[in-house]
Scaffold this motif. Structure first.
Motif, PDB file in Angstrom:
ATOM      1  N   ASP A   1      33.325  43.319  28.644  1.00  0.00           N
ATOM      2  CA  ASP A   1      32.454  44.491  28.745  1.00  0.00           C
ATOM      3  C   ASP A   1      33.251  45.767  29.018  1.00  0.00           C
ATOM      4  N   HIS A   2      34.545  45.723  28.851  1.00  0.00           N
ATOM      5  CA  HIS A   2      35.412  46.889  29.013  1.00  0.00           C
ATOM      6  C   HIS A   2      35.400  47.488  30.404  1.00  0.00           C
ATOM      7  N   HIS A   3      35.214  46.666  31.418  1.00  0.00           N
ATOM      8  CA  HIS A   3      35.270  47.187  32.783  1.00  0.00           C
ATOM      9  C   HIS A   3      35.862  46.138  33.715  1.00  0.00           C
ATOM     10  N   VAL A   4      36.326  46.618  34.865  1.00  0.00           N
ATOM     11  CA  VAL A   4      36.889  45.756  35.897  1.00  0.00           C
ATOM     12  C   VAL A   4      35.881  45.669  37.032  1.00  0.00           C
ATOM     13  N   ASN A   5      35.566  44.454  37.453  1.00  0.00           N
ATOM     14  CA  ASN A   5      34.691  44.247  38.608  1.00  0.00           C
ATOM     15  C   ASN A   5      35.611  44.012  39.805  1.00  0.00           C
ATOM     16  N   TYR A   6      35.626  44.919  40.747  1.00  0.00           N
ATOM     17  CA  TYR A   6      36.574  44.886  41.862  1.00  0.00           C
ATOM     18  C   TYR A   6      36.133  44.004  43.022  1.00  0.00           C
ATOM     19  N   GLY A   7      34.905  43.553  43.032  1.00  0.00           N
ATOM     20  CA  GLY A   7      34.415  42.814  44.190  1.00  0.00           C
ATOM     21  C   GLY A   7      34.041  43.806  45.287  1.00  0.00           C
ATOM     22  N   SER A   8      33.429  43.308  46.330  1.00  0.00           N
ATOM     23  CA  SER A   8      32.976  44.209  47.391  1.00  0.00           C
ATOM     24  C   SER A   8      34.065  44.407  48.443  1.00  0.00           C
ATOM     25  N   GLY A   9      34.352  45.654  48.743  1.00  0.00           N
ATOM     26  CA  GLY A   9      35.293  45.979  49.810  1.00  0.00           C
ATOM     27  C   GLY A   9      36.716  45.516  49.576  1.00  0.00           C
ATOM     28  N   SER A  10      37.117  45.340  48.322  1.00  0.00           N
ATOM     29  CA  SER A  10      38.441  44.801  48.043  1.00  0.00           C
ATOM     30  C   SER A  10      39.549  45.847  48.138  1.00  0.00           C
ATOM     31  N   GLY A  11      39.223  47.121  48.003  1.00  0.00           N
ATOM     32  CA  GLY A  11      40.239  48.164  48.037  1.00  0.00           C
ATOM     33  C   GLY A  11      41.091  48.218  46.783  1.00  0.00           C
ATOM     34  N   LEU A  12      40.640  47.591  45.704  1.00  0.00           N
ATOM     35  CA  LEU A  12      41.420  47.551  44.467  1.00  0.00           C
ATOM     36  C   LEU A  12      41.121  48.707  43.515  1.00  0.00           C
ATOM     37  N   GLN A  13      40.078  49.459  43.752  1.00  0.00           N
ATOM     38  CA  GLN A  13      39.628  50.468  42.796  1.00  0.00           C
ATOM     39  C   GLN A  13      40.737  51.403  42.336  1.00  0.00           C
ATOM     40  N   ASP A  14      41.596  51.848  43.234  1.00  0.00           N
ATOM     41  CA  ASP A  14      42.642  52.804  42.876  1.00  0.00           C
ATOM     42  C   ASP A  14      43.942  52.130  42.452  1.00  0.00           C
ATOM     43  N   ARG A  15      43.979  50.772  42.474  1.00  0.00           N
ATOM     44  CA  ARG A  15      45.238  50.077  42.206  1.00  0.00           C
ATOM     45  C   ARG A  15      45.192  49.138  41.005  1.00  0.00           C
ATOM     46  N   VAL A  16      44.039  49.030  40.345  1.00  0.00           N
ATOM     47  CA  VAL A  16      43.907  48.137  39.192  1.00  0.00           C
ATOM     48  C   VAL A  16      43.487  48.948  37.976  1.00  0.00           C
ATOM     49  N   ALA A  17      44.141  48.659  36.851  1.00  0.00           N
ATOM     50  CA  ALA A  17      43.773  49.339  35.609  1.00  0.00           C
ATOM     51  C   ALA A  17      44.155  48.447  34.433  1.00  0.00           C
ATOM     52  N   PHE A  18      43.464  48.631  33.322  1.00  0.00           N
ATOM     53  CA  PHE A  18      43.846  47.927  32.104  1.00  0.00           C
ATOM     54  C   PHE A  18      45.215  48.420  31.651  1.00  0.00           C
TER      55      PHE A  18
ATOM     56  N   GLN B   1      49.400  43.937  47.984  1.00  0.00           N
ATOM     57  CA  GLN B   1      49.236  43.726  49.416  1.00  0.00           C
ATOM     58  C   GLN B   1      48.884  42.260  49.652  1.00  0.00           C
ATOM     59  N   VAL B   2      49.196  41.739  50.818  1.00  0.00           N
ATOM     60  CA  VAL B   2      48.885  40.351  51.139  1.00  0.00           C
ATOM     61  C   VAL B   2      47.394  40.088  50.930  1.00  0.00           C
ATOM     62  N   SER B   3      46.564  41.059  51.215  1.00  0.00           N
ATOM     63  CA  SER B   3      45.113  40.889  51.062  1.00  0.00           C
ATOM     64  C   SER B   3      44.685  40.750  49.599  1.00  0.00           C
ATOM     65  N   ASP B   4      45.595  41.020  48.651  1.00  0.00           N
ATOM     66  CA  ASP B   4      45.290  40.843  47.233  1.00  0.00           C
ATOM     67  C   ASP B   4      45.364  39.377  46.816  1.00  0.00           C
ATOM     68  N   THR B   5      45.862  38.513  47.697  1.00  0.00           N
ATOM     69  CA  THR B   5      45.912  37.089  47.406  1.00  0.00           C
ATOM     70  C   THR B   5      44.513  36.588  47.094  1.00  0.00           C
ATOM     71  N   GLY B   6      44.375  35.846  46.010  1.00  0.00           N
ATOM     72  CA  GLY B   6      43.060  35.316  45.668  1.00  0.00           C
ATOM     73  C   GLY B   6      43.022  34.827  44.240  1.00  0.00           C
ATOM     74  N   THR B   7      41.839  34.492  43.793  1.00  0.00           N
ATOM     75  CA  THR B   7      41.625  34.028  42.432  1.00  0.00           C
ATOM     76  C   THR B   7      41.050  35.176  41.619  1.00  0.00           C
ATOM     77  N   TYR B   8      41.720  35.486  40.524  1.00  0.00           N
ATOM     78  CA  TYR B   8      41.291  36.555  39.633  1.00  0.00           C
ATOM     79  C   TYR B   8      40.754  35.902  38.366  1.00  0.00           C
ATOM     80  N   GLN B   9      39.709  36.478  37.814  1.00  0.00           N
ATOM     81  CA  GLN B   9      39.034  35.873  36.684  1.00  0.00           C
ATOM     82  C   GLN B   9      38.962  36.859  35.527  1.00  0.00           C
TER      83      GLN B   9
END
Length: 90
Positions: free
Chosen positions: A1-18, A36-44
């Motif tokens: 859908d040409h967009h990134v879903n950042y999840g809630s409260g992840s702080g990724l909005q300014d650090r993720v881009a296509f 950041q260590v808090s970026d650890t997780g499963t990305y889909q």
């Protein structure tokens, strides 16, 4: 859908881009900046054309970079000989 879903409260909005401006051109790769260590997780990645295809990637961000390795060689350094190159890091 040409967009990134950042999840809630992840702080990724300014650090993720296509990587490419138009992911519709068959490459929906993303770049995560300032890891950041808090970026650890499963990305889909979800690709939807006629059907939906999903692939998950597990990312583990380490708190500190690995220690400098200790390296040495064992054996005679002569032409035609054999040498064992060893490296060890804690």
């Amino acid at each position: 859908d040409h967009h990134v879903n950042y999840g809630s409260g992840s702080g990724l909005q300014d650090r993720v881009a296509f990587v490419h401006t138009d992911p519709g051109q068959h490459d929906a790769s993303i770049r995560l900046a300032d890891l950041q260590v808090s970026d650890t997780g499963t990305y889909q990645c979800r690709v939807k054309k006629n059907t939906v295809a999903v692939h998950e990637v597990i990312v583990t961000v380490q708190a500190e970079k690995p220690a400098t390795p200790q390296c040495w060689s064992e054996g005679e350094l002569i032409e035609g000989g054999s040498v064992l190159l060893r490296c060890y890091s804690r």
